[in-house]
Scaffold this motif. Structure first.
Motif, PDB file in Angstrom:
ATOM      1  N   LEU A 221       0.815  -1.212   0.000  1.00 19.17           N
ATOM      2  CA  LEU A 221       0.000   0.000   0.000  1.00 19.17           C
ATOM      3  C   LEU A 221       0.850   1.263   0.000  1.00 19.17           C
ATOM      4  N   PHE A 222       2.072   1.161   0.509  1.00 21.79           N
ATOM      5  CA  PHE A 222       2.929   2.339   0.570  1.00 21.79           C
ATOM      6  C   PHE A 222       3.272   2.875  -0.818  1.00 21.79           C
ATOM      7  N   ASP A 223       3.227   1.997  -1.813  1.00 25.23           N
ATOM      8  CA  ASP A 223       3.515   2.426  -3.184  1.00 25.23           C
ATOM      9  C   ASP A 223       2.304   3.072  -3.853  1.00 25.23           C
ATOM     10  N   LEU A 224       1.149   2.991  -3.203  1.00 23.70           N
ATOM     11  CA  LEU A 224      -0.083   3.513  -3.788  1.00 23.70           C
ATOM     12  C   LEU A 224      -0.518   4.838  -3.166  1.00 23.70           C
ATOM     13  N   ILE A 225       0.125   5.220  -2.084  1.00 19.84           N
ATOM     14  CA  ILE A 225      -0.257   6.450  -1.383  1.00 19.84           C
ATOM     15  C   ILE A 225       0.986   7.310  -1.160  1.00 19.84           C
ATOM     16  N   GLU A 226       0.770   8.525  -0.696  1.00 16.62           N
ATOM     17  CA  GLU A 226       1.882   9.424  -0.388  1.00 16.62           C
ATOM     18  C   GLU A 226       2.568   8.930   0.884  1.00 16.62           C
ATOM     19  N   THR A 227       3.811   8.484   0.733  1.00 16.56           N
ATOM     20  CA  THR A 227       4.541   7.899   1.858  1.00 16.56           C
ATOM     21  C   THR A 227       5.857   8.626   2.056  1.00 16.56           C
ATOM     22  N   ARG A 228       6.145   8.962   3.288  1.00 15.67           N
ATOM     23  CA  ARG A 228       7.441   9.545   3.647  1.00 15.67           C
ATOM     24  C   ARG A 228       8.303   8.413   4.201  1.00 15.67           C
ATOM     25  N   THR A 229       9.258   7.978   3.408  1.00 14.56           N
ATOM     26  CA  THR A 229      10.153   6.914   3.820  1.00 14.56           C
ATOM     27  C   THR A 229      11.410   7.518   4.427  1.00 14.56           C
TER      28      THR A 229
END
Length: 214
Positions: A174-182
């Motif tokens: 799901l992290f690849d589908l939403i705005e994620t701060r890695t």
């Protein structure tokens, strides 16, 4: 050799920040603990149960702390949130947590990560405040994202529910589908945190080894 510990280069995180945002913290304690052979939440580490350690840690960053797991088992210790989608692993727990939350920022913390520190949680919260467009703030350790020590906005519940309804239980997809701060390992190191801080305890052998390092 001692266990990797957070180095204290980032002094700003060594004390409670004034004007801290409203945050809810959730202790994810609903796992089956199959490899441990007993409920990990009640395993003792350094004189306290893992659950007691996690609750104390979470309460150091917010008074609103809840346990995600069985109400029958955990109600004596803190407010409990039970899964809406049963038997779906950590994603089901995160979904239920966010559906119950009244705050935008929500810390998720696995019960079996005794090396996570107050300083790290404050750092993650500060990153979430600095990047309000990010639905998730998640650190990376040893090349892997750590979704069970991360900060989620309530909005993530919608993506989680869609995935759960379609039988997709993996959080990191799901992290690849939403705005994620890695947060990269390099960033963590610069802030004073070692990769070992995320180490979790799954087996009696790992528990024994970690106790030997403590």
């Amino acid at each position: 050799m001692g266990a990797p510990k957070a180095r204290h280069q980032a002094k700003v995180y060594d004390r409670r920040m004034a004007g801290s945002p409203e945050v809810t913290a959730f202790i994810l304690a609903g796992g089956k603990s199959t490899r441990m052979g007993t409920d990990k939440a009640f395993v003792e580490y350094d004189g306290r149960t893992l659950l007691a350690r996690a609750l104390d840690l979470a309460r150091s960053v917010t008074p609103d702390v809840r346990i995600v797991g069985s109400a029958e088992k955990f109600a004596p210790f803190a407010p409990v949130v039970e899964d809406i989608f049963r038997e779906c692993g950590p994603l089901g727990g995160i979904h239920a947590a966010l559906r119950s939350s009244l705050t935008e920022l929500n810390v998720m913390l696995a019960v079996d990560t005794p090396l996570v520190s107050w300083a790290l949680l404050q750092y993650l919260i500060s990153q979430a405040c600095a990047t309000p467009h990010a639905i998730v703030v998640v650190p990376v350790s040893e090349g892997r994202r750590q979704p069970l020590c991360a900060v989620y906005q309530r909005e993530f519940a919608e993506a989680a529910e869609n995935a759960l309804r379609s039988g997709q239980n993996r959080i990191d997809r799901l992290f690849d589908l939403i705005e994620t701060r890695t947060i990269t390992e390099e960033e963590l190191n610069v802030a004073g945190f070692s990769s070992g801080i995320f180490r979790n305890l799954n087996t009696p052998e790992e528990l024994k080894t970690e106790k030997g390092r403590a």
